[in-house]
Design an enzyme around this catalytic site. Sequence first.
Site, PDB file in Angstrom:
ATOM      1  N   ASP A   1      18.615 131.388  66.845  1.00 34.71           N
ATOM      2  CA  ASP A   1      19.401 130.757  65.782  1.00 34.71           C
ATOM      3  C   ASP A   1      20.875 130.747  66.171  1.00 34.71           C
ATOM      4  OD1 ASP A   1      17.096 130.697  64.299  1.00 34.71           O
ATOM      5  OD2 ASP A   1      17.552 132.557  63.232  1.00 34.71           O
TER       6      ASP A   1
HETATM    7  N1  URA Z   1      13.996 135.352  64.922  1.00 31.01           N
HETATM    8  C1  URA Z   1      14.958 134.844  64.114  1.00 31.01           C
HETATM    9  O1  URA Z   1      14.856 134.927  62.899  1.00 31.01           O
HETATM   10  N2  URA Z   1      16.009 134.272  64.689  1.00 31.01           N
HETATM   11  C2  URA Z   1      16.195 134.183  66.002  1.00 31.01           C
HETATM   12  O2  URA Z   1      17.196 133.641  66.449  1.00 31.01           O
HETATM   13  C3  URA Z   1      15.179 134.708  66.837  1.00 31.01           C
HETATM   14  C4  URA Z   1      14.090 135.286  66.270  1.00 31.01           C
END
Ligand code: URA
Length: 233
Positions: free
Chosen positions: A106
């Site tokens: 993310d």
């Molecule tokens: N899980 C998440 O919620 N976000 C990420 O960036 C990676 C794994």
Amino acid sequence: MEKKRLSKALAAAGIASRRACEEIIFMGRVQVNGTTVKIPQTLVDWENDRILVDGASVRGEQKKVCYMLNKPKGLICSSARVGRKPIILDLFPASHERLFTIGRLDRDTTGLILVTNDGQFAQQVIHPSSNIIKEYLVKTMQEITAEHLETLSQGARIDEKWVRPVSVQKVRKGTFKICVKEGRKHEVRIIAERAGLKVTELTRIRIGGLLLGSLAPGEFRSLTETDKKVLFS
Ligand code: URA
């Protein structure tokens, strides 16, 4: 020159993983000799066929590279720029081989991510048979209780599928570690949310046997052959 399937040729040229190349082809984004081709099995060769992706000419196979990067906060894992938002590839020289990330983090997640132009290697890493576990360090607003840990370990429903972590472990007051096998969007945040926890920081610290180690945010280095073995160990 030997002909190859279009999806394989695009993956070898570093466009994306083989599966992602198939999607790109199905979407009608690929032209061969001036005609849109939607069949990944179409046979092509670099000498005789002119191949365009999104209107841009694709060169033949390039030297394969793979980097491990400590992704800083605020960058998007995307090969295509949307507006003026900074993307991970901004960290690499513009002259660099056509790179993409293996999986995604993310925008606000930090930590270990692999960046490559090697579609076949990416496919190997992503493929479920590789059984690669990803480990995250999660900081939360709340103090972690035994009840939180129990709910976290149950997992959560993500995209119609129940995702259960491989392990969950409290590190200190408001910090826990979680290991997952799946690579689903927002999975750790969704699992934490189901346990009633508000995530303030999320960092990926391990992929398979490969540790983030002392790489500073924004720093990257080439994977050695030993790193690749460790990754799959
Ligand atoms: N899980 C998440 O919620 N976000 C990420 O960036 C990676 C794994």
